[in-house]
Motif scaffolding. Structure first.
Motif, PDB file in Angstrom:
ATOM      1  N   LYS A  73      51.517  56.428  34.795  1.00  0.00           N
ATOM      2  CA  LYS A  73      52.079  55.091  34.980  1.00  0.00           C
ATOM      3  C   LYS A  73      51.055  53.987  34.757  1.00  0.00           C
ATOM      4  N   LEU A  74      49.808  54.366  34.462  1.00  0.00           N
ATOM      5  CA  LEU A  74      48.803  53.354  34.165  1.00  0.00           C
ATOM      6  C   LEU A  74      49.124  52.706  32.813  1.00  0.00           C
ATOM      7  N   PRO A  75      48.823  51.417  32.659  1.00  0.00           N
ATOM      8  CA  PRO A  75      49.132  50.742  31.389  1.00  0.00           C
ATOM      9  C   PRO A  75      48.310  51.301  30.226  1.00  0.00           C
ATOM     10  N   THR A  76      48.998  51.628  29.149  1.00  0.00           N
ATOM     11  CA  THR A  76      48.337  52.107  27.930  1.00  0.00           C
ATOM     12  C   THR A  76      48.504  51.070  26.832  1.00  0.00           C
ATOM     13  N   LEU A  77      47.676  51.184  25.809  1.00  0.00           N
ATOM     14  CA  LEU A  77      47.757  50.268  24.671  1.00  0.00           C
ATOM     15  C   LEU A  77      48.599  50.909  23.574  1.00  0.00           C
TER      16      LEU A  77
END
Length: 199
Positions: free
Chosen positions: A45-49
């Motif tokens: 759930k961490l933001p990815t690019l």
């Protein structure tokens, strides 16, 4: 501004799906624990690019997202070291080893962005189990149940928990144990204050 009588250890039980995280603050005079902040990080759930996912794939993007998360925690917690579980080959999930090695390398790189001189100390599970007093079961096992039992009996740790042990994920418990092992190592150093503060 950092309190000159206090220091912090940031510890991780790494994973490409979930990571246990522990921030342990302790007194530099007597090396007693002051407080413990702990959490379970859902790496998925961490933001990815978008371009990382598109070009390199979802796993690659998750690894970089986890490393960026560690760097952000380093910046607010300002620890004197990063304590990190050493990778090992799990015969039940051998395919996980490669991504864990990649995650360790990414974390080390991002830790160096925060502070090129920050120690990243790797801890093997047997060292951590010894630090919290884990004992073998009657069948000779020293697995998660034995670690949990030792953890629950370590009053020095449990006194500083903000919730019942039953509510803490095993990855987070491992991270707290890693931080505690690092603290014990500082205590057992002949001149621990000099080692920690560089003075």
């Amino acid at each position: 501004m950092r309190n000159p009588t206090r220091a912090t250890i940031l510890a991780y039980d790494p994973g490409t799906v979930r990571m246990g995280q522990a921030v342990m603050e302790f007194d530099l005079i007597n090396f007693e624990i002051i407080q413990i902040h702990h959490s379970l990080i859902n790496v998925e759930k961490l933001p990815t690019l978008d371009h990382e996912v598109r070009i390199h794939g979802e796993l690659h993007a998750r690894i970089l997202a986890a490393a960026r998360h560690v760097e952000s925690v380093l910046r607010w917690s300002k620890p004197i070291c990063l304590a990190y579980e050493n990778n090992f080959m799990n015969i039940k999930a051998p395919s996980a080893y490669g991504p864990l090695v990649a995650l360790e390398m990414a974390v080390k790189i991002h830790a160096s962005y925060y502070d090129p001189q920050l120690p990243v100390n790797l801890w093997v599970p047997s060292q951590v189990k010894k630090a919290i007093g884990t004992r073998r079961s009657l069948t000779g096992k020293m697995g998660k149940e034995e670690v949990l039992l030792a953890f629950s009996k370590c009053a020095e740790i449990t006194h500083h928990l903000d919730c019942p042990i039953e509510e803490i994920n095993h990855n987070t418990i491992d991270a707290i144990c890693i931080a505690y092992a690092q603290l014990c190592a500082f205590r057992n150093t002949p001149t621990p204050t000099r080692i920690v503060t560089g003075k």
